[in-house]
Design a protein around this motif. Structure first.
Motif, short mmCIF file in Angstrom:
data_model
loop_
_atom_site.label_atom_id
_atom_site.label_comp_id
_atom_site.label_asym_id
_atom_site.label_seq_id
_atom_site.Cartn_x
_atom_site.Cartn_y
_atom_site.Cartn_z
N GLU A 16 7.68 -1.46 -8.11
CA GLU A 16 8.29 -1.34 -6.80
C GLU A 16 7.30 -0.78 -5.78
O GLU A 16 7.29 -1.17 -4.61
CB GLU A 16 9.53 -0.45 -6.88
CG GLU A 16 10.34 -0.42 -5.60
CD GLU A 16 11.63 0.35 -5.73
OE1 GLU A 16 12.27 0.60 -4.69
OE2 GLU A 16 12.01 0.71 -6.87
N ALA A 17 6.43 0.11 -6.24
CA ALA A 17 5.39 0.64 -5.35
C ALA A 17 4.42 -0.46 -4.92
O ALA A 17 3.99 -0.51 -3.76
CB ALA A 17 4.64 1.77 -6.05
N ALA B 105 5.97 -2.43 -2.30
CA ALA B 105 5.97 -1.68 -1.04
C ALA B 105 4.62 -1.78 -0.34
O ALA B 105 4.56 -1.87 0.89
CB ALA B 105 6.34 -0.23 -1.32
N GLU C 187 2.56 -4.30 -0.43
CA GLU C 187 2.51 -5.63 0.20
C GLU C 187 3.35 -5.66 1.48
O GLU C 187 2.91 -6.17 2.51
CB GLU C 187 3.01 -6.68 -0.78
CG GLU C 187 3.01 -8.09 -0.21
CD GLU C 187 3.70 -9.08 -1.11
OE1 GLU C 187 3.28 -10.25 -1.15
OE2 GLU C 187 4.68 -8.70 -1.78
N ARG C 188 4.56 -5.12 1.40
CA ARG C 188 5.46 -5.17 2.55
C ARG C 188 4.89 -4.38 3.73
O ARG C 188 4.91 -4.85 4.87
CB ARG C 188 6.82 -4.60 2.15
CG ARG C 188 7.86 -4.67 3.26
CD ARG C 188 9.18 -4.07 2.83
NE ARG C 188 9.13 -2.62 2.65
CZ ARG C 188 9.12 -2.00 1.50
NH1 ARG C 188 9.16 -2.69 0.36
NH2 ARG C 188 9.06 -0.67 1.43
N ILE C 189 4.36 -3.20 3.47
CA ILE C 189 3.85 -2.35 4.56
C ILE C 189 2.60 -2.96 5.17
O ILE C 189 2.47 -3.05 6.40
CB ILE C 189 3.58 -0.94 4.02
CG1 ILE C 189 4.90 -0.24 3.67
CG2 ILE C 189 2.80 -0.11 5.04
CD1 ILE C 189 4.73 1.09 2.98
N ARG D 105 1.72 6.26 5.46
CA ARG D 105 3.01 5.56 5.41
C ARG D 105 3.32 5.09 3.99
O ARG D 105 4.46 5.19 3.52
CB ARG D 105 2.96 4.36 6.37
CG ARG D 105 4.25 3.57 6.43
CD ARG D 105 4.11 2.39 7.37
NE ARG D 105 5.26 1.51 7.28
CZ ARG D 105 5.32 0.30 7.84
NH1 ARG D 105 4.29 -0.15 8.57
NH2 ARG D 105 6.39 -0.45 7.70
N ILE D 106 2.29 4.58 3.29
CA ILE D 106 2.48 4.15 1.90
C ILE D 106 2.85 5.34 1.02
O ILE D 106 3.73 5.25 0.15
CB ILE D 106 1.20 3.46 1.39
CG1 ILE D 106 1.01 2.10 2.08
CG2 ILE D 106 1.24 3.27 -0.13
CD1 ILE D 106 -0.31 1.43 1.76
N GLU E 45 6.41 6.21 1.40
CA GLU E 45 7.26 5.23 0.71
C GLU E 45 7.25 5.47 -0.80
O GLU E 45 8.29 5.36 -1.46
CB GLU E 45 6.76 3.82 1.03
CG GLU E 45 7.63 2.70 0.47
CD GLU E 45 8.98 2.61 1.14
OE1 GLU E 45 9.88 1.97 0.56
OE2 GLU E 45 9.15 3.16 2.24
N PHE E 46 6.09 5.81 -1.34
CA PHE E 46 6.02 6.13 -2.77
C PHE E 46 6.90 7.33 -3.10
O PHE E 46 7.56 7.35 -4.15
CB PHE E 46 4.57 6.42 -3.17
CG PHE E 46 3.70 5.20 -3.28
CD1 PHE E 46 4.18 3.95 -3.00
CD2 PHE E 46 2.37 5.32 -3.68
CE1 PHE E 46 3.37 2.82 -3.10
CE2 PHE E 46 1.56 4.20 -3.80
CZ PHE E 46 2.06 2.95 -3.50
N ILE F 164 10.45 6.07 -3.37
CA ILE F 164 10.67 5.24 -4.56
C ILE F 164 10.76 6.11 -5.81
O ILE F 164 11.68 5.97 -6.63
CB ILE F 164 9.55 4.20 -4.69
CG1 ILE F 164 9.63 3.17 -3.56
CG2 ILE F 164 9.62 3.50 -6.05
CD1 ILE F 164 8.44 2.25 -3.48
#
Length: 574
Positions: free
Chosen positions: A264-265, A268, A270-272, A320-321, A324-325, A328
């Motif tokens: 999932e990380a 994330a 890729e998305r960011i 930002r990553i 998000e981590f 998650i």
């Protein structure tokens, strides 16, 4: 152009020589069938000897420095004499490769620099050559730009820039060889690494020609481009910690699956990065521990390569990553940590050298590139290190189509891929089969005890063909065959082997057979009854077994009662 003897014939001959030597260097590889040359390897030594020979052929003074880089120099001519120790304009690129690399990645920049030296050199008698320029000319073939062997990129150019760090000596390759040990085995002295460093006053500037390694020039239909900057880069090794537990005995609400958290990380990242401008994030490695098929992964390791056009934007995206981590891992009750293994600031190409490269493109391609493209380089180059001691300029060449992996081939590195050893085991995913539709009602023949089937059952489960086959034990054994060709047994269900042979997955109704039976493999094909219709002997055996177990239960119950009574009456015996 007064100093450049560049007739069309000489330029054409130089181009043919570059291409032929690219092919020659591609044959110096550790893996037959692909291009692989890593730092301080036998292949590294062989290409250094080849390039040194080509440098001496041009009248250059050639040497290998303390970091394994191969250097060639043409001194400045003043009058009828060579002037040593003059500042030099450096041309070059690298000779090492990634695994399964392209034949032009880095190499073409070194060979083009040699051909420029050939065109600029001027004879001085006694087989001596120099350049009639205000400075000397040097060509450097850097030894380790990719970082394939020891995981640290730009080792060769870092030594030249004087930014070598002592903790790098402890780096290890996949076989456990340290960088210090590899230096000694190659014939270099780690204590002399400082001798490779150059001072700013010794250099005029650094120019590098390199394959673009991307599709932008090909999309624009342009052959050349000016490079405005080299991307800032940071690399991390990340660890996700969960809890390793047995797969069968751990329900989902109790799992702390580290692999799912890392996956999932990665999504994330890729998305960011896809939502940002000129930011590229790549998860190139992912490994789960303990790595057993029936164990929930308790730990996962993965890498992150983060690049951006500017340092500030790259660092903002990393923050930002990281947030998000945190989210998650918090939702999944996991822990994570990151270790930064590489950091390089963005390098802006000098405006003067950008103008020089731009004018060179316009003069070389009049009418074709009146306004050459200006691109930033997401990939790292030796100029990132050299930029610490002198100005940097770069020229991008359009990536040749033959240097790209053709369909059906796997390219693990940057450049032309060759067939990967495991490619024969890779098969394309089949297209999703269309949902089966039930046959028309007029073509169905419902069995007496059949029920209407739902959407998750086999669409044609109520349509059966009854076929009686002779059997030694019974007059006939009823087998059912579905309309789609799958033979149904075991209370109307198809066997796994039959489903596999049919090439489709079906969900059949649980019809009760009229006369049930199935071949018994242990009895040589005899029919082994099942269901309600049993013979007299089978029924008698079943009844006898039931009676035996009933009697045994009564006996055990009586014994337990007697035991308890005796314990209450005569407790001293216990």
């Amino acid at each position: 152009m007064a100093h450049l003897d560049a007739t069309p014939d000489r330029i054409a001959a130089a181009a043919r020589r570059v291409m032929a030597r690219c092919d020659e260097l591609a044959r110096v590889t550790a893996t037959p069938g692909s291009v692989e040359r890593v730092y301080l390897s036998p292949e590294h030594a062989r290409v250094n000897r080849l390039v040194a020979e080509w440098m001496r052929e041009l009248g250059m003074r050639s040497r290998q420095d303390a970091a394994g880089n191969q250097l060639g120099r043409l001194d400045r001519i003043a009058g009828d004499a060579l002037v040593p120790d003059e500042p030099a304009l450096v041309l070059g690129s690298h000779l090492d490769t990634v695994l399964d690399a392209g034949r032009f990645d880095g190499i073409v920049g070194v060979l083009m620099a040699l051909e420029v030296a050939r065109l600029l050199r001027a004879p001085l008698g006694d087989d001596r050559y120099g350049v009639r320029l205000p400075f000397a000319l040097e060509v450097i073939a850097f030894s380790d730009e990719e970082g394939t062997r020891f995981g640290k990129a730009l080792l060769g150019s870092s030594a030249v820039a004087g930014i070598w760090r002592d903790d790098w000596w402890a780096l290890k390759d996949a076989e456990g060889t340290t960088l210090r040990q590899a230096f000694l085995e190659f014939g270099l002295d780690p204590a002399r690494i400082g001798e490779a460093a150059r001072r700013p006053e010794q250099l005029v500037g650094y120019l590098e020609a390199h394959i673009e390694q991307g599709p932008e020039l090909d999309r624009r239909g342009e052959p050349l481009a000016v490079v405005s900057s080299i991307a800032a880069a940071r690399r991390f090794q990340l660890v996700v910690e969960g809890e390793a537990r047995h797969a069968g005995g751990t329900p989902y609400d109790m799992r702390r699956d580290a692999l799912l958290g890392a996956s999932e990380a990665a999504l994330a990242v890729e998305r960011i990065c896809a939502s940002e401008h000129h930011i590229i994030g790549t998860v190139g490695q992912l490994e789960a521990f303990p790595g057993a098929v029936n164990v929930v992964p308790g730990e996962a390791h993965f890498s992150l390569d983060l690049r951006g056009e500017f340092d500030g934007e790259r660092d903002r995206v990393w923050d930002r990553i990281a947030r998000e981590f945190d989210g998650i891992m918090g939702r999944r009750h996991l822990r994570w940590r990151a270790r930064e293994v590489h950091s390089a600031p963005a390098v802006m190409c000098a405006p003067l050298l950008q103008d020089v490269v731009r004018e060179g493109i316009v003069s070389a391609l009049p009418g074709v590139s009146d306004d050459p493209a200006t691109l930033f380089s997401p990939a790292g180059h030796d100029g990132m290190s050299i930029g610490a001691v002198t100005d940097v300029g770069m020229l991008f060449l359009r990536k040749p189509r033959r240097d790209q992996p053709p369909p059906g081939r796997v390219g693990l590195g940057r450049g032309r891929g060759t067939r990967h050893p495991c490619a024969r085991r890779v098969r394309p995913l089949p297209r999703r089969r269309p949902r089966l539709r039930p046959p028309p009602l007029s073509s169905r023949r419902l069995l007496p005890n059949a029920r209407p089937h739902g959407s998750r059952q086999h669409p044609a489960a109520t349509r059966m063909d009854s076929v009686r086959t002779p059997s030694s034990g019974l007059p006939g054994v009823l087998h059912r065959r579905c309309a789609c060709g799958v033979r149904l047994r075991h209370r109307g269900r198809p066997s796994l082997s039959e489903v596999s042979r049919a090439g489709r997955v079906v969900r059949a109704r649980r019809h009760r057979p009229v006369r049930a039976g199935r071949p018994d493999r242990q009895s040589g094909g005899e029919a082994r009854p099942f269901g309600r219709r049993l013979g007299a002997a089978q029924w008698a055996g079943r009844r006898a077994g039931v009676i035996v177990f009933q009697i045994l239960g009564v006996v055990l119950g009586v014994a337990a009662v007697v035991y308890l009574v005796f314990a209450l009456v005569r407790p001293e015996k216990f």
